[in-house]
Design a protein around this motif. Structure first.
Motif: not given
Length: 446
Positions: A70-94
Protein backbone atom coordinates in the motif's frame (compact mmCIF):
# COMPACT_ATOMS: atom_id res chain seq x y z
CA UNK A 1 0.73 -23.48 -32.96
CA UNK A 2 1.26 -22.05 -29.49
CA UNK A 3 -1.15 -23.14 -26.74
CA UNK A 4 -3.63 -20.47 -25.75
CA UNK A 5 -2.80 -18.95 -22.32
CA UNK A 6 -5.00 -20.08 -19.42
CA UNK A 7 -8.05 -18.15 -18.21
CA UNK A 8 -8.20 -16.53 -14.77
CA UNK A 9 -11.23 -16.26 -12.47
CA UNK A 10 -10.54 -14.10 -9.41
CA UNK A 11 -13.17 -13.89 -6.65
CA UNK A 12 -12.70 -11.16 -4.02
CA UNK A 13 -15.16 -11.10 -1.11
CA UNK A 14 -15.56 -8.18 1.27
CA UNK A 15 -14.63 -8.41 4.98
CA UNK A 16 -14.77 -12.21 5.14
CA UNK A 17 -13.11 -13.61 8.28
CA UNK A 18 -10.41 -16.20 7.62
CA UNK A 19 -12.11 -18.83 9.79
CA UNK A 20 -15.25 -19.02 7.65
CA UNK A 21 -13.65 -21.30 5.05
CA UNK A 22 -14.08 -23.77 6.58
CA UNK A 23 -16.38 -22.78 9.43
CA UNK A 24 -15.00 -24.01 12.74
CA UNK A 25 -18.31 -25.28 14.10
CA UNK A 26 -21.71 -26.02 12.62
CA UNK A 27 -22.83 -26.19 8.99
CA UNK A 28 -20.60 -24.68 6.29
CA UNK A 29 -21.23 -21.11 5.20
CA UNK A 30 -20.05 -22.07 1.73
CA UNK A 31 -21.11 -25.72 1.30
CA UNK A 32 -20.31 -26.03 -2.40
CA UNK A 33 -16.82 -24.58 -2.11
CA UNK A 34 -16.07 -26.55 1.06
CA UNK A 35 -17.10 -29.75 -0.73
CA UNK A 36 -14.64 -29.02 -3.52
CA UNK A 37 -11.84 -28.28 -1.04
CA UNK A 38 -12.55 -31.60 0.68
CA UNK A 39 -12.28 -33.58 -2.56
CA UNK A 40 -8.74 -34.97 -2.81
CA UNK A 41 -9.21 -35.60 -6.53
CA UNK A 42 -9.84 -31.93 -7.31
CA UNK A 43 -7.09 -29.36 -7.80
CA UNK A 44 -7.75 -26.92 -4.96
CA UNK A 45 -4.81 -25.65 -2.89
CA UNK A 46 -5.53 -24.13 0.54
CA UNK A 47 -3.17 -21.48 1.90
CA UNK A 48 -3.70 -21.62 5.66
CA UNK A 49 -1.43 -18.68 6.47
CA UNK A 50 -2.56 -16.02 4.02
CA UNK A 51 -2.40 -12.37 5.05
CA UNK A 52 -3.21 -8.87 3.85
CA UNK A 53 -0.50 -6.23 3.67
CA UNK A 54 -3.07 -3.68 4.92
CA UNK A 55 -6.31 -5.04 6.40
CA UNK A 56 -8.68 -2.57 4.77
CA UNK A 57 -10.77 -2.73 1.59
CA UNK A 58 -9.29 -0.13 -0.76
CA UNK A 59 -5.59 -0.61 0.04
CA UNK A 60 -5.96 -4.39 -0.17
CA UNK A 61 -7.75 -4.30 -3.54
CA UNK A 62 -5.07 -1.99 -4.95
CA UNK A 63 -2.39 -4.43 -3.76
CA UNK A 64 -4.22 -7.39 -5.30
CA UNK A 65 -4.38 -5.61 -8.67
CA UNK A 66 -0.73 -4.51 -8.66
CA UNK A 67 1.38 -6.76 -6.44
CA UNK A 68 2.60 -3.69 -4.54
CA UNK A 69 2.47 -2.74 -0.88
CA UNK A 70 0.00 0.00 0.00
CA UNK A 71 2.82 2.43 0.71
CA UNK A 72 3.98 1.89 -2.87
CA UNK A 73 0.57 2.09 -4.58
CA UNK A 74 -0.23 5.28 -2.63
CA UNK A 75 -3.51 3.72 -1.51
CA UNK A 76 -3.10 3.45 2.25
CA UNK A 77 -6.69 4.13 3.32
CA UNK A 78 -10.20 3.93 1.89
CA UNK A 79 -9.91 7.58 0.91
CA UNK A 80 -6.88 7.08 -1.34
CA UNK A 81 -8.37 5.04 -4.19
CA UNK A 82 -8.00 7.86 -6.70
CA UNK A 83 -4.22 7.69 -6.21
CA UNK A 84 -3.88 4.23 -7.78
CA UNK A 85 -2.05 4.24 -11.11
CA UNK A 86 -4.73 2.47 -13.14
CA UNK A 87 -2.47 2.36 -16.19
CA UNK A 88 -0.41 -0.45 -14.62
CA UNK A 89 -2.56 -3.23 -13.14
CA UNK A 90 -3.46 -6.85 -13.82
CA UNK A 91 -6.18 -5.49 -16.12
CA UNK A 92 -3.81 -3.54 -18.37
CA UNK A 93 -1.13 -6.23 -18.35
CA UNK A 94 -3.52 -9.04 -19.32
CA UNK A 95 -5.50 -6.87 -21.72
CA UNK A 96 -2.22 -6.01 -23.44
CA UNK A 97 -1.50 -9.72 -23.76
CA UNK A 98 -4.75 -10.32 -25.62
CA UNK A 99 -7.04 -11.26 -22.73
CA UNK A 100 -10.74 -10.43 -22.62
CA UNK A 101 -11.05 -8.66 -19.26
CA UNK A 102 -14.01 -8.04 -16.97
CA UNK A 103 -14.54 -6.57 -13.53
CA UNK A 104 -17.95 -7.13 -11.92
CA UNK A 105 -18.55 -5.87 -8.38
CA UNK A 106 -16.97 -3.66 -5.76
CA UNK A 107 -13.97 -1.81 -7.19
CA UNK A 108 -11.99 0.78 -5.20
CA UNK A 109 -13.76 2.80 -2.51
CA UNK A 110 -14.84 6.21 -3.78
CA UNK A 111 -14.88 5.31 -7.48
CA UNK A 112 -15.40 7.29 -9.76
CA UNK A 113 -14.24 10.10 -7.46
CA UNK A 114 -14.47 13.48 -9.25
CA UNK A 115 -13.80 12.06 -12.72
CA UNK A 116 -17.35 11.30 -13.71
CA UNK A 117 -18.38 7.76 -14.72
CA UNK A 118 -15.57 6.05 -16.63
CA UNK A 119 -14.12 2.64 -17.41
CA UNK A 120 -10.61 2.25 -15.93
CA UNK A 121 -7.79 1.27 -18.27
CA UNK A 122 -7.57 -2.38 -19.24
CA UNK A 123 -11.16 -3.47 -18.62
CA UNK A 124 -13.24 -4.55 -21.62
CA UNK A 125 -16.30 -5.18 -19.42
CA UNK A 126 -16.65 -3.04 -16.30
CA UNK A 127 -19.53 -2.94 -13.84
CA UNK A 128 -18.62 -1.26 -10.57
CA UNK A 129 -20.99 -1.31 -7.62
CA UNK A 130 -20.70 1.95 -5.73
CA UNK A 131 -20.51 1.88 -1.94
CA UNK A 132 -21.86 5.21 -0.77
CA UNK A 133 -23.73 4.05 2.33
CA UNK A 134 -23.84 0.85 4.37
CA UNK A 135 -27.63 0.78 3.97
CA UNK A 136 -27.24 0.09 0.24
CA UNK A 137 -24.64 -2.65 0.55
CA UNK A 138 -27.07 -5.31 -0.68
CA UNK A 139 -30.15 -3.50 -2.00
CA UNK A 140 -30.93 -0.21 -3.71
CA UNK A 141 -27.28 0.41 -4.53
CA UNK A 142 -25.96 2.63 -7.34
CA UNK A 143 -23.58 1.14 -9.88
CA UNK A 144 -21.78 2.16 -13.04
CA UNK A 145 -22.08 -0.17 -16.02
CA UNK A 146 -19.69 0.53 -18.91
CA UNK A 147 -19.52 4.17 -17.83
CA UNK A 148 -23.30 4.56 -17.43
CA UNK A 149 -24.60 5.37 -13.92
CA UNK A 150 -27.54 3.18 -12.87
CA UNK A 151 -29.28 2.09 -9.68
CA UNK A 152 -30.56 -1.30 -8.53
CA UNK A 153 -34.12 -1.69 -7.35
CA UNK A 154 -35.38 -3.57 -4.36
CA UNK A 155 -36.56 -6.72 -6.12
CA UNK A 156 -35.24 -10.14 -5.22
CA UNK A 157 -33.29 -10.27 -8.47
CA UNK A 158 -31.48 -7.07 -7.52
CA UNK A 159 -29.88 -8.57 -4.40
CA UNK A 160 -26.27 -7.49 -4.95
CA UNK A 161 -24.48 -10.84 -4.70
CA UNK A 162 -26.91 -12.46 -7.14
CA UNK A 163 -27.13 -9.60 -9.64
CA UNK A 164 -23.37 -9.28 -9.83
CA UNK A 165 -22.99 -13.04 -10.11
CA UNK A 166 -25.46 -13.11 -12.99
CA UNK A 167 -23.55 -10.36 -14.78
CA UNK A 168 -20.29 -12.26 -14.30
CA UNK A 169 -21.91 -15.42 -15.71
CA UNK A 170 -23.20 -13.43 -18.69
CA UNK A 171 -19.64 -12.28 -19.44
CA UNK A 172 -18.49 -15.90 -19.53
CA UNK A 173 -21.32 -16.93 -21.82
CA UNK A 174 -20.44 -14.15 -24.24
CA UNK A 175 -16.65 -14.39 -24.14
CA UNK A 176 -14.89 -15.55 -27.29
CA UNK A 177 -13.52 -19.09 -27.11
CA UNK A 178 -10.64 -18.04 -29.34
CA UNK A 179 -9.09 -15.78 -26.68
CA UNK A 180 -8.24 -16.20 -22.98
CA UNK A 181 -10.25 -14.26 -20.43
CA UNK A 182 -9.67 -12.63 -17.03
CA UNK A 183 -12.75 -12.17 -14.84
CA UNK A 184 -12.92 -10.54 -11.41
CA UNK A 185 -16.11 -11.21 -9.45
CA UNK A 186 -16.16 -8.98 -6.36
CA UNK A 187 -19.40 -9.15 -4.34
CA UNK A 188 -19.93 -6.89 -1.34
CA UNK A 189 -20.77 -9.87 0.87
CA UNK A 190 -20.20 -10.52 3.67
CA UNK A 191 -19.77 -6.81 4.51
CA UNK A 192 -21.99 -5.30 7.20
CA UNK A 193 -24.96 -5.04 7.67
CA UNK A 194 -24.63 -8.76 6.81
CA UNK A 195 -27.94 -8.98 4.97
CA UNK A 196 -28.48 -12.50 3.60
CA UNK A 197 -30.43 -13.36 0.48
CA UNK A 198 -34.08 -13.98 1.39
CA UNK A 199 -33.68 -17.72 0.77
CA UNK A 200 -30.82 -17.87 3.29
CA UNK A 201 -32.47 -16.01 6.17
CA UNK A 202 -32.51 -18.38 9.13
CA UNK A 203 -30.13 -20.91 7.59
CA UNK A 204 -27.97 -20.67 10.73
CA UNK A 205 -30.86 -20.39 13.20
CA UNK A 206 -30.34 -22.61 16.22
CA UNK A 207 -26.70 -23.22 15.31
CA UNK A 208 -24.09 -22.70 18.01
CA UNK A 209 -21.91 -19.98 16.48
CA UNK A 210 -18.18 -20.19 17.16
CA UNK A 211 -17.31 -16.99 19.02
CA UNK A 212 -14.22 -15.76 20.88
CA UNK A 213 -14.13 -16.46 24.59
CA UNK A 214 -14.57 -13.66 27.11
CA UNK A 215 -10.81 -13.71 27.68
CA UNK A 216 -10.04 -13.34 23.97
CA UNK A 217 -12.53 -10.48 23.85
CA UNK A 218 -11.50 -8.50 26.90
CA UNK A 219 -7.97 -9.48 28.02
CA UNK A 220 -5.85 -6.68 26.54
CA UNK A 221 -2.78 -7.20 28.73
CA UNK A 222 0.37 -6.28 26.84
CA UNK A 223 -1.51 -4.54 24.05
CA UNK A 224 -0.79 -0.96 22.83
CA UNK A 225 -2.49 1.98 24.51
CA UNK A 226 -5.24 2.39 21.91
CA UNK A 227 -6.37 -1.21 22.44
CA UNK A 228 -6.21 -0.97 26.23
CA UNK A 229 -8.34 2.17 26.05
CA UNK A 230 -11.17 0.39 24.26
CA UNK A 231 -14.29 -0.22 26.33
CA UNK A 232 -14.76 -3.74 27.58
CA UNK A 233 -17.39 -5.75 25.71
CA UNK A 234 -20.17 -6.79 28.07
CA UNK A 235 -22.42 -9.83 27.77
CA UNK A 236 -25.19 -8.11 25.81
CA UNK A 237 -22.72 -6.62 23.34
CA UNK A 238 -21.01 -10.00 22.95
CA UNK A 239 -24.39 -11.65 22.28
CA UNK A 240 -25.16 -9.03 19.63
CA UNK A 241 -21.83 -9.73 17.94
CA UNK A 242 -22.67 -13.44 17.83
CA UNK A 243 -25.90 -12.57 16.01
CA UNK A 244 -23.97 -10.34 13.60
CA UNK A 245 -21.64 -13.24 12.90
CA UNK A 246 -24.63 -15.50 12.33
CA UNK A 247 -25.97 -13.09 9.70
CA UNK A 248 -22.52 -12.80 8.16
CA UNK A 249 -22.37 -16.56 7.69
CA UNK A 250 -25.83 -16.57 6.13
CA UNK A 251 -24.80 -13.84 3.67
CA UNK A 252 -21.98 -16.09 2.40
CA UNK A 253 -24.45 -18.69 1.13
CA UNK A 254 -25.28 -16.51 -1.89
CA UNK A 255 -21.57 -16.05 -2.61
CA UNK A 256 -21.17 -19.82 -2.59
CA UNK A 257 -23.99 -20.26 -5.09
CA UNK A 258 -22.50 -17.55 -7.33
CA UNK A 259 -19.07 -19.19 -7.31
CA UNK A 260 -20.62 -22.58 -8.08
CA UNK A 261 -22.54 -21.01 -10.96
CA UNK A 262 -19.41 -19.39 -12.39
CA UNK A 263 -17.50 -22.67 -12.22
CA UNK A 264 -20.43 -24.37 -13.95
CA UNK A 265 -20.24 -21.79 -16.75
CA UNK A 266 -16.52 -22.47 -17.13
CA UNK A 267 -17.22 -26.21 -17.26
CA UNK A 268 -19.95 -25.66 -19.87
CA UNK A 269 -17.35 -23.89 -22.01
CA UNK A 270 -15.08 -26.93 -21.64
CA UNK A 271 -12.39 -24.73 -20.07
CA UNK A 272 -12.16 -25.74 -16.40
CA UNK A 273 -8.88 -27.59 -16.93
CA UNK A 274 -7.51 -24.49 -18.62
CA UNK A 275 -8.61 -21.98 -15.96
CA UNK A 276 -6.97 -20.72 -12.76
CA UNK A 277 -9.48 -19.94 -9.98
CA UNK A 278 -8.53 -17.75 -7.00
CA UNK A 279 -10.75 -17.02 -3.99
CA UNK A 280 -9.88 -14.63 -1.15
CA UNK A 281 -11.19 -11.71 0.90
CA UNK A 282 -9.88 -8.15 0.83
CA UNK A 283 -9.54 -8.21 4.62
CA UNK A 284 -10.84 -9.98 7.69
CA UNK A 285 -13.19 -8.64 10.34
CA UNK A 286 -12.95 -8.64 14.12
CA UNK A 287 -16.18 -9.52 15.90
CA UNK A 288 -14.92 -8.37 19.30
CA UNK A 289 -11.52 -10.01 19.52
CA UNK A 290 -9.29 -7.82 21.72
CA UNK A 291 -12.30 -5.48 22.26
CA UNK A 292 -12.16 -4.45 18.61
CA UNK A 293 -15.03 -4.51 16.14
CA UNK A 294 -14.08 -3.91 12.50
CA UNK A 295 -10.85 -4.06 10.50
CA UNK A 296 -7.47 -2.23 10.54
CA UNK A 297 -6.31 -4.12 13.62
CA UNK A 298 -2.95 -5.98 13.59
CA UNK A 299 -4.33 -9.28 14.84
CA UNK A 300 -5.37 -12.38 12.91
CA UNK A 301 -9.07 -11.46 12.96
CA UNK A 302 -8.22 -8.50 10.69
CA UNK A 303 -5.04 -9.37 8.79
CA UNK A 304 -5.72 -12.99 7.88
CA UNK A 305 -7.73 -14.06 4.84
CA UNK A 306 -9.15 -17.28 3.46
CA UNK A 307 -7.19 -18.05 0.29
CA UNK A 308 -7.79 -21.02 -1.98
CA UNK A 309 -6.58 -21.53 -5.54
CA UNK A 310 -7.63 -24.11 -8.11
CA UNK A 311 -4.77 -24.86 -10.47
CA UNK A 312 -5.17 -27.50 -13.21
CA UNK A 313 -1.47 -28.32 -12.95
CA UNK A 314 -1.29 -29.54 -9.37
CA UNK A 315 -3.01 -31.95 -6.99
CA UNK A 316 -5.13 -30.91 -4.01
CA UNK A 317 -2.84 -29.67 -1.28
CA UNK A 318 -2.45 -27.49 1.79
CA UNK A 319 0.30 -24.86 2.00
CA UNK A 320 1.27 -23.55 5.44
CA UNK A 321 4.02 -21.11 4.40
CA UNK A 322 3.03 -17.44 4.90
CA UNK A 323 1.73 -15.71 1.78
CA UNK A 324 0.36 -12.23 1.08
CA UNK A 325 -2.18 -10.54 -1.15
CA UNK A 326 0.74 -8.83 -2.92
CA UNK A 327 1.72 -12.30 -4.18
CA UNK A 328 -1.37 -12.70 -6.35
CA UNK A 329 -0.42 -10.44 -9.27
CA UNK A 330 3.08 -11.91 -9.80
CA UNK A 331 1.68 -15.42 -9.32
CA UNK A 332 -1.03 -15.00 -11.94
CA UNK A 333 1.36 -13.42 -14.43
CA UNK A 334 3.83 -16.25 -13.89
CA UNK A 335 1.15 -18.91 -14.35
CA UNK A 336 -0.04 -17.40 -17.65
CA UNK A 337 3.49 -16.97 -18.97
CA UNK A 338 3.98 -13.21 -18.60
CA UNK A 339 6.75 -11.25 -16.92
CA UNK A 340 5.92 -8.70 -14.24
CA UNK A 341 6.23 -5.42 -16.17
CA UNK A 342 7.58 -3.38 -13.28
CA UNK A 343 8.60 -3.48 -9.63
CA UNK A 344 6.68 -5.86 -7.37
CA UNK A 345 6.62 -6.48 -3.64
CA UNK A 346 5.07 -9.92 -4.07
CA UNK A 347 6.47 -13.36 -4.71
CA UNK A 348 5.22 -15.79 -7.34
CA UNK A 349 3.59 -18.84 -5.76
CA UNK A 350 3.79 -20.87 -8.96
CA UNK A 351 6.14 -23.37 -7.35
CA UNK A 352 3.28 -24.76 -5.21
CA UNK A 353 0.60 -24.36 -7.90
CA UNK A 354 2.28 -25.95 -10.90
CA UNK A 355 3.81 -29.42 -10.67
CA UNK A 356 5.47 -28.83 -14.02
CA UNK A 357 7.98 -26.57 -12.25
CA UNK A 358 7.67 -27.75 -8.63
CA UNK A 359 9.50 -26.34 -5.64
CA UNK A 360 8.51 -24.52 -2.48
CA UNK A 361 7.92 -20.99 -1.21
CA UNK A 362 11.23 -19.41 -0.18
CA UNK A 363 9.94 -17.01 2.44
CA UNK A 364 9.63 -17.03 6.22
CA UNK A 365 7.67 -13.84 6.92
CA UNK A 366 5.19 -11.45 5.31
CA UNK A 367 4.72 -7.76 6.01
CA UNK A 368 1.53 -6.48 7.66
CA UNK A 369 1.02 -2.77 8.33
CA UNK A 370 -1.31 0.17 8.81
CA UNK A 371 -0.38 3.82 8.18
CA UNK A 372 -2.61 5.04 11.01
CA UNK A 373 -5.59 7.34 11.44
CA UNK A 374 -7.37 9.14 14.26
CA UNK A 375 -8.77 5.92 15.68
CA UNK A 376 -6.10 3.29 15.07
CA UNK A 377 -2.51 4.58 15.30
CA UNK A 378 0.15 3.28 12.92
CA UNK A 379 1.57 -0.19 13.36
CA UNK A 380 3.80 -2.54 11.41
CA UNK A 381 4.84 -6.12 11.82
CA UNK A 382 5.58 -9.49 10.33
CA UNK A 383 3.63 -12.72 10.38
CA UNK A 384 5.28 -16.13 10.13
CA UNK A 385 3.86 -19.63 10.49
CA UNK A 386 4.75 -19.57 14.17
CA UNK A 387 4.84 -15.94 15.35
CA UNK A 388 3.16 -12.56 15.22
CA UNK A 389 5.57 -9.64 15.71
CA UNK A 390 4.30 -6.03 15.91
CA UNK A 391 5.78 -2.57 16.45
CA UNK A 392 3.36 0.23 17.34
CA UNK A 393 3.54 4.00 17.04
CA UNK A 394 3.42 4.37 20.85
CA UNK A 395 6.53 2.20 21.21
CA UNK A 396 4.72 -0.98 22.23
CA UNK A 397 6.18 -4.20 20.83
CA UNK A 398 4.12 -7.38 20.68
CA UNK A 399 5.32 -10.95 20.10
CA UNK A 400 3.03 -13.97 20.16
CA UNK A 401 4.05 -17.62 20.04
CA UNK A 402 1.12 -18.89 18.01
CA UNK A 403 2.00 -22.58 17.80
CA UNK A 404 4.05 -23.06 20.98
CA UNK A 405 7.63 -23.05 19.70
CA UNK A 406 9.10 -21.97 23.06
CA UNK A 407 6.11 -22.07 25.38
CA UNK A 408 2.37 -22.77 25.43
CA UNK A 409 0.67 -22.23 22.07
CA UNK A 410 -1.10 -18.86 21.90
CA UNK A 411 -3.19 -18.80 18.70
CA UNK A 412 -5.48 -16.10 20.13
CA UNK A 413 -2.56 -13.65 20.56
CA UNK A 414 -3.10 -13.06 24.27
CA UNK A 415 0.31 -13.47 25.96
CA UNK A 416 2.82 -10.87 24.78
CA UNK A 417 6.28 -12.41 24.88
CA UNK A 418 8.19 -9.36 23.65
CA UNK A 419 9.92 -8.83 27.02
CA UNK A 420 10.30 -12.51 27.88
CA UNK A 421 14.06 -13.35 27.95
CA UNK A 422 13.30 -16.79 26.52
CA UNK A 423 12.10 -15.06 23.34
CA UNK A 424 14.91 -12.50 23.01
CA UNK A 425 16.53 -14.23 20.03
CA UNK A 426 13.17 -14.64 18.29
CA UNK A 427 12.40 -10.96 18.85
CA UNK A 428 15.72 -9.92 17.34
CA UNK A 429 15.21 -12.18 14.33
CA UNK A 430 11.69 -10.93 13.64
CA UNK A 431 12.69 -7.29 14.14
CA UNK A 432 15.39 -7.82 11.54
CA UNK A 433 12.86 -9.38 9.16
CA UNK A 434 10.64 -6.33 9.57
CA UNK A 435 13.57 -3.98 9.02
CA UNK A 436 14.44 -5.77 5.80
CA UNK A 437 10.87 -5.42 4.53
CA UNK A 438 10.41 -1.79 5.55
CA UNK A 439 12.80 0.99 4.65
CA UNK A 440 11.04 4.05 6.04
CA UNK A 441 10.52 4.83 9.75
CA UNK A 442 7.22 4.20 11.55
CA UNK A 443 5.25 7.41 12.29
CA UNK A 444 5.16 8.08 16.02
CA UNK A 445 2.36 9.31 18.29
CA UNK A 446 2.78 11.26 21.48
Amino acid sequence: MLERPPNVLLVITDDQPWDTLPVKRGPPAMPWLESRLADPTDHWVRFTNAFLNVPLCCPSRASILTGRYARHTGVESNGDGADLDESSTLATWLDGAGYQTAFIGKYLNGYPWDRGPYVPAGWDRFLAKRNLDVSTTYEGYPFIDQGVPLAAGGSEGAYATSLLGNEASAFLRGASRALPWFLVYAPSAPHEPWTPDSRDVGSFSGVAIAAPSSRVVNDVTGKPAWVRALAAIDVSAADALVEDRRSMLESLRAVDRAVASLIAEVQARGELEHTIVVFLSDNGYSFGEHRWVGKRCPYDACVRTPLVVRSPWTEADTVTAPVSNVDLAPTLLDLVGLDVPGPTDGLSLRAVLDDRVGGSISRDAVLIEWAGDGEVPAWRGVRTEAFTYLEHADGTVELYDLVGRLGPADPSELRNRADDPAYAAVRRELALSLEELVNDPLPTVH
